[in-house]
Design a protein around this motif. Structure first.
Motif, PDB file in Angstrom:
ATOM      1  N   VAL A   1       0.867  -1.177   0.000  1.00 39.37           N
ATOM      2  CA  VAL A   1       0.000   0.000   0.000  1.00 39.37           C
ATOM      3  C   VAL A   1       0.898   1.219   0.000  1.00 39.37           C
ATOM      4  O   VAL A   1       2.077   1.132   0.346  1.00 39.37           O
ATOM      5  CB  VAL A   1      -0.924   0.057   1.243  1.00 39.37           C
ATOM      6  CG1 VAL A   1      -2.051  -0.952   1.132  1.00 39.37           C
ATOM      7  CG2 VAL A   1      -0.120  -0.143   2.519  1.00 39.37           C
ATOM      8  N   LEU A   2       0.348   2.333  -0.415  1.00 37.54           N
ATOM      9  CA  LEU A   2       1.095   3.578  -0.314  1.00 37.54           C
ATOM     10  C   LEU A   2       0.571   4.324   0.899  1.00 37.54           C
ATOM     11  O   LEU A   2      -0.639   4.400   1.110  1.00 37.54           O
ATOM     12  CB  LEU A   2       0.941   4.415  -1.575  1.00 37.54           C
ATOM     13  CG  LEU A   2       1.448   3.751  -2.865  1.00 37.54           C
ATOM     14  CD1 LEU A   2       1.357   4.725  -4.035  1.00 37.54           C
ATOM     15  CD2 LEU A   2       2.874   3.249  -2.703  1.00 37.54           C
ATOM     16  N   GLY A   3       1.472   4.839   1.729  1.00 35.07           N
ATOM     17  CA  GLY A   3       1.044   5.490   2.952  1.00 35.07           C
ATOM     18  C   GLY A   3       1.587   6.901   3.105  1.00 35.07           C
ATOM     19  O   GLY A   3       2.654   7.232   2.579  1.00 35.07           O
ATOM     20  N   MET A   4       0.797   7.753   3.793  1.00 37.86           N
ATOM     21  CA  MET A   4       1.225   9.121   4.093  1.00 37.86           C
ATOM     22  C   MET A   4       0.904   9.410   5.559  1.00 37.86           C
ATOM     23  O   MET A   4       0.113   8.695   6.176  1.00 37.86           O
ATOM     24  CB  MET A   4       0.422  10.134   3.239  1.00 37.86           C
ATOM     25  CG  MET A   4       0.598   9.955   1.742  1.00 37.86           C
ATOM     26  SD  MET A   4      -0.418  11.151   0.821  1.00 37.86           S
ATOM     27  CE  MET A   4       0.421  12.693   1.119  1.00 37.86           C
ATOM     28  N   ARG A   5       1.488  10.447   6.096  1.00 35.82           N
ATOM     29  CA  ARG A   5       1.076  10.910   7.426  1.00 35.82           C
ATOM     30  C   ARG A   5      -0.385  11.308   7.348  1.00 35.82           C
ATOM     31  O   ARG A   5      -0.800  11.949   6.378  1.00 35.82           O
ATOM     32  CB  ARG A   5       1.891  12.134   7.843  1.00 35.82           C
ATOM     33  CG  ARG A   5       3.284  11.844   8.322  1.00 35.82           C
ATOM     34  CD  ARG A   5       4.000  13.151   8.592  1.00 35.82           C
ATOM     35  NE  ARG A   5       3.392  13.844   9.731  1.00 35.82           N
ATOM     36  CZ  ARG A   5       3.984  13.945  10.912  1.00 35.82           C
ATOM     37  NH1 ARG A   5       5.172  13.429  11.102  1.00 35.82           N
ATOM     38  NH2 ARG A   5       3.389  14.574  11.898  1.00 35.82           N
ATOM     39  N   ARG A   6      -1.134  10.936   8.371  1.00 35.18           N
ATOM     40  CA  ARG A   6      -2.565  11.211   8.347  1.00 35.18           C
ATOM     41  C   ARG A   6      -2.829  12.719   8.194  1.00 35.18           C
ATOM     42  O   ARG A   6      -3.655  13.140   7.387  1.00 35.18           O
ATOM     43  CB  ARG A   6      -3.229  10.696   9.647  1.00 35.18           C
ATOM     44  CG  ARG A   6      -4.755  10.748   9.613  1.00 35.18           C
ATOM     45  CD  ARG A   6      -5.344  10.146  10.876  1.00 35.18           C
ATOM     46  NE  ARG A   6      -5.037   8.733  11.027  1.00 35.18           N
ATOM     47  CZ  ARG A   6      -5.659   7.756  10.374  1.00 35.18           C
ATOM     48  NH1 ARG A   6      -6.611   8.049   9.501  1.00 35.18           N
ATOM     49  NH2 ARG A   6      -5.342   6.502  10.555  1.00 35.18           N
ATOM     50  N   ASP A   7      -2.052  13.533   8.913  1.00 31.23           N
ATOM     51  CA  ASP A   7      -2.295  14.978   8.865  1.00 31.23           C
ATOM     52  C   ASP A   7      -1.953  15.562   7.488  1.00 31.23           C
ATOM     53  O   ASP A   7      -2.656  16.406   6.956  1.00 31.23           O
ATOM     54  CB  ASP A   7      -1.533  15.708   9.981  1.00 31.23           C
ATOM     55  CG  ASP A   7      -0.064  15.322  10.035  1.00 31.23           C
ATOM     56  OD1 ASP A   7       0.359  14.472   9.229  1.00 31.23           O
ATOM     57  OD2 ASP A   7       0.665  15.880  10.889  1.00 31.23           O
ATOM     58  N   ARG A   8      -0.898  15.053   6.893  1.00 31.29           N
ATOM     59  CA  ARG A   8      -0.489  15.551   5.585  1.00 31.29           C
ATOM     60  C   ARG A   8      -1.541  15.200   4.518  1.00 31.29           C
ATOM     61  O   ARG A   8      -1.903  16.025   3.684  1.00 31.29           O
ATOM     62  CB  ARG A   8       0.862  14.928   5.236  1.00 31.29           C
ATOM     63  CG  ARG A   8       1.443  15.339   3.888  1.00 31.29           C
ATOM     64  CD  ARG A   8       1.990  16.750   3.940  1.00 31.29           C
ATOM     65  NE  ARG A   8       2.711  17.070   2.702  1.00 31.29           N
ATOM     66  CZ  ARG A   8       2.648  18.246   2.086  1.00 31.29           C
ATOM     67  NH1 ARG A   8       1.906  19.200   2.606  1.00 31.29           N
ATOM     68  NH2 ARG A   8       3.336  18.471   0.994  1.00 31.29           N
TER      69      ARG A   8
END
Lengths: 251, 492
Positions: B126-133
């Protein structure tokens, strides 16, 4: 053996220069010949040719009646003692190990080696305690005495000495000159000695060969060189060698 | 001369002792695992089940990426390793366009491989990012990435290359991003946390997703295949072992795997202990795990490290010294030899190790070969220099004594060159101690092992457990050679 060393029309060239040019020269058995000349005249190269450290492009070198060739050079070298100006002692071996290296390699008996070392140390007047030292802990004169012992170890017929006293200070040098001359007489070796000092040449031998630019210009005693110079260069060389002494005395 | 000989003898005995020290690998079942936490846990489970079946087993952990493991399996250096069906389909059999898992199983059988029943979870990419970003940019789906061309992507190195990785995604979704870097999977999390990256590839079972409060993007155009976890083994693995391994079939769901990953990555529990407690609770196996004490661990790694350094150095001496002598006496040969040695020296260590795997497999052999190749040049060059620096009048004095060439070499030239040669050996030894830490990447163990694990788990203490002994060993080697030089070689 009538003739210890004979050069027959020998020439040797380095890459860009001629070092020895058609030289013919004989050293009879038991005779001492002094080779002299300005630096670069080819006298050291001639000595190397006699030890098989260099090979002539023309002519032949005969040592103890045998023509020097790659297949007999090791054997002939063992009939030669070779001493150079710096002594050429191996710094990682003690004096006695330097002296006995070749004998040990040839598997001479241990007792024979010990006796021979004792005999030679006395002959060259080297103190016994100097034998265990390494070359860096010996004086210049002692180093040359050790080098001479190494050259004499296998009782060679021929001695090749390349300015053996050249690096020594005058007092030490004078003492060694006396010792060497006595030694040559006593052992009856055939000696080819290179020097650039006319007085030293005359001191050692009645038989001087003067070289210039790879050729022997004249052979004879010191007297002959003064009284009957073969060419102008001979007079100039003799005069140049006498110069300072004479001027100091005259002045 | 006698002392010189004694020195040689001492060196020879040291090498002999080192050569004989590493335990000769008996006929064991060897389980491999990839260089990330989940794979190590699954490898540990497989190893304990193999042992349970009554077989001698060794777990070579965190060997590297898919290619390294697969070629080790094909060569028979390992018998089993945990893998994912999607990875096999898109990485190993990419050219055959495998449609489903049955076709995959048939293809593997043709390669003389056996696969276990699926373990029960799909660990997809999966591709993930910081939730806030992600919230700030309003991104929830992968197709939305196309309208944010300035995002900074950091992908694990393997993902950067794989067909089912970045090149495929870029094409499938038409992504414009230029700022894309490759880095270690475990470091990518820290990059996200530090806001130096916006997005990375994740495994859906990674414990860190929760820990770092990341959000995963929906694969709305269905790019990633299914990555069902399985164990791949060579067909020649005993049927009792296969039966034992199949007991894992369907027993690990995504939740269970994520929790186990969290225990290892976040709570720093040893993988062997996690595996043992799973087997005890789920399968009722009384698997006992011996946890090595720290001093036993360090001592074992010291032996492994010394074996690598000692053997490679000994071989290099045997080859480089004679080669240096020949190179000195025959200038033509010398030029060729130095050209080759120079090229070898400029090869990156990691690349060299990976090149050697198809030929020598994994473990000691390629590590020693690589270290050997790196040791040759310094010894070769210093042997040559040592001989070339001998003053001409000494060389001629030895000749004038009537000694044949071999005797001159042995009694005069080599002793005079010894100091320079020793300096070359010393340089090679110190370089080797450092480079040998990379041996852990290909299963040779040594001090690199805790360094690798420490990087994977972000555990400084573990990194130091490898780095400090390696530094101490390098200093000891320096000191030892200094002592040898003072004792035996110093010109009197």
């Amino acid at each position: 053996m009538s003739c210890a060393i004979a050069f027959e029309h020998v020439s040797h060239r380095y890459l860009h220069a001629v070092a020895v040019d058609d030289v013919s020269l004989r050293v009879e058995a038991g005779e001492t010949v002094a080779l002299i000349g300005p630096s670069g005249c080819g006298k050291s190269t001639l000595l190397k040719l006699a030890a098989g450290l260099a090979w002539p492009q023309q002519g032949s070198v005969i040592v103890t009646d045998r023509k020097l060739a790659p297949d007999n050079v090791l054997e002939i070298r063992r009939r030669i003692g070779y001493v150079i100006q710096s002594g050429g002692l191996f710094p990682h071996l003690s004096a006695v190990d330097n002296v006995t290296l070749a004998a040990r390699f040839l598997r001479k008996e241990r007792q024979w080696i010990a006796d021979r070392v004792a005999e030679l140390a006395e002959l060259v007047q080297l103190p016994r305690d100097a034998l265990d030292r390494y070359p860096s802990n010996l004086s210049g004169g002692q180093r040359q005495r050790v080098s001479l012992m190494r050259a004499l170890m296998l009782d060679p017929a021929v001695l090749l000495l390349d300015e053996p006293l050249g690096a020594l200070d005058p007092m030490v040098r004078h003492g060694l000159q006396e010792d060497l001359r006595r030694l040559f007489k006593r052992l009856g070796k055939s000696v080819l000695l290179v020097t650039h000092d006319m007085a030293e040449a005359a001191f050692f031998s009645q038989n001087i060969a003067l070289m210039r630019e790879g050729k022997v210009v004249q052979r004879g005693s010191y007297r002959d060189l003064i009284d009957a110079p073969a060419e102008q260069f001979v007079s100039d060389f003799v005069k140049a060698q006498r110069g300072l002494h004479a001027e100091a005395l005259d002045g | 001369m006698v002392e010189y000989r004694r020195c040689l003898l001492g060196a020879a005995l040291t090498i002999l002792a080192l050569v004989t020290s590493p335990s000769v690998l008996a006929a064991k079942t060897v389980i491999g695992s990839k260089a990330f936490t989940e794979s190590v846990i699954l490898g540990e489970l497989a190893a304990q089940l193999t042992k349970e079946a009554g077989y001698d087993v060794e777990h070579r952990r965190q060997l590297g990426g898919t290619r390294v493991l697969w070629s080790a399996l094909v060569r028979g250096d390992i018998q089993c390793y945990p893998e994912y069906t999607g990875t096999l389909r898109t990485e190993i059999f990419a050219s055959q366009s495998v449609r489903n898992d049955d076709e995959l199983r048939a293809l593997l059988a043709r390669e003389s491989m056996w696969t276990s029943k699926p373990l029960g979870f799909n660990n997809t990419y999966v591709l993930g990012m910081r939730r806030d970003r992600a919230a700030e940019l309003g991104i929830t789906r992968m197709s939305q990435l196309a309208s944010h061309p300035t995002l900074r992507f950091g992908f694990s190195n393997e993902f950067m290359q794989r067909g089912d990785g970045w090149p495929g995604i870029r094409q499938h979704y038409g992504l414009p991003q230029q700022n894309v870097v490759g880095l270690s999977h475990d470091l990518a999390y820290r990059g996200l946390a530090a806001r130096s990256l916006d997005l990375t590839d994740l495994y859906s079972t990674d414990a860190e997703i929760v820990h770092y409060d990341l959000t995963t993007l929906v694969d709305d155009r269905e790019f990633f295949p299914a990555y069902d976890a399985i164990l791949v083994c060579r067909e020649d693995v005993a049927s009792a072992v296969r039966e034992s391994l199949d007991r894992l079939g369907g027993r690990i769901d995504e939740m269970t795997m994520t929790k186990m990953n969290a225990r290892a990555a976040l709570d720093r529990e040893p993988e062997s202990q996690i595996a043992a407690s799973f087997l005890r609770e789920e399968l009722g196996l009384a698997s006992d795990v011996k946890v090595e004490s720290r001093s036993a661990r360090i001592w074992r790694r010291t032996r492994e490290h010394l074996a690598m350094v000692g053997i490679s150095l000994g071989l290099a001496m045997l080859v480089a010294v004679p080669l240096g002598i020949v190179a000195f006496h025959r200038r033509g040969i010398g030029r060729v030899v130095f050209a080759i040695a120079d090229i070898l020296q400029t090869m990156p260590a990691l690349a060299l190790l990976v090149f050697l795997i198809p030929w020598l497999g994994i473990g000691y052999a390629p590590a020693i070969m690589a270290l050997f190749l790196y040791s040759v040049l310094p010894i070769l060059r210093n042997t040559h220099t040592g001989l070339a620096d001998i003053p001409r009048d000494l060389r001629e004095s030895a000749e004038a004594l009537g000694l044949p060439r071999i005797a001159r070499l042995r009694y005069v030239e080599l002793p005079l060159a010894a100091r320079s040669m020793l300096a070359g050996i010393r340089t090679a030894a110190v370089i080797n101690v450092g480079t040998a830490t990379l041996g852990a990447l290909i299963g040779a163990g040594g001090y690199g092992q805790p360094i690798l694990t420490g990087i994977r788990l972000d555990d400084t203490k573990l990194i130091l457990e490898g780095a400090v002994p390696a530094a101490v060993l390098a200093l000891l080697v320096q000191w030892l050679f200094g002592w040898i030089e003072r004792r035996w070689v110093t010109a009197k």
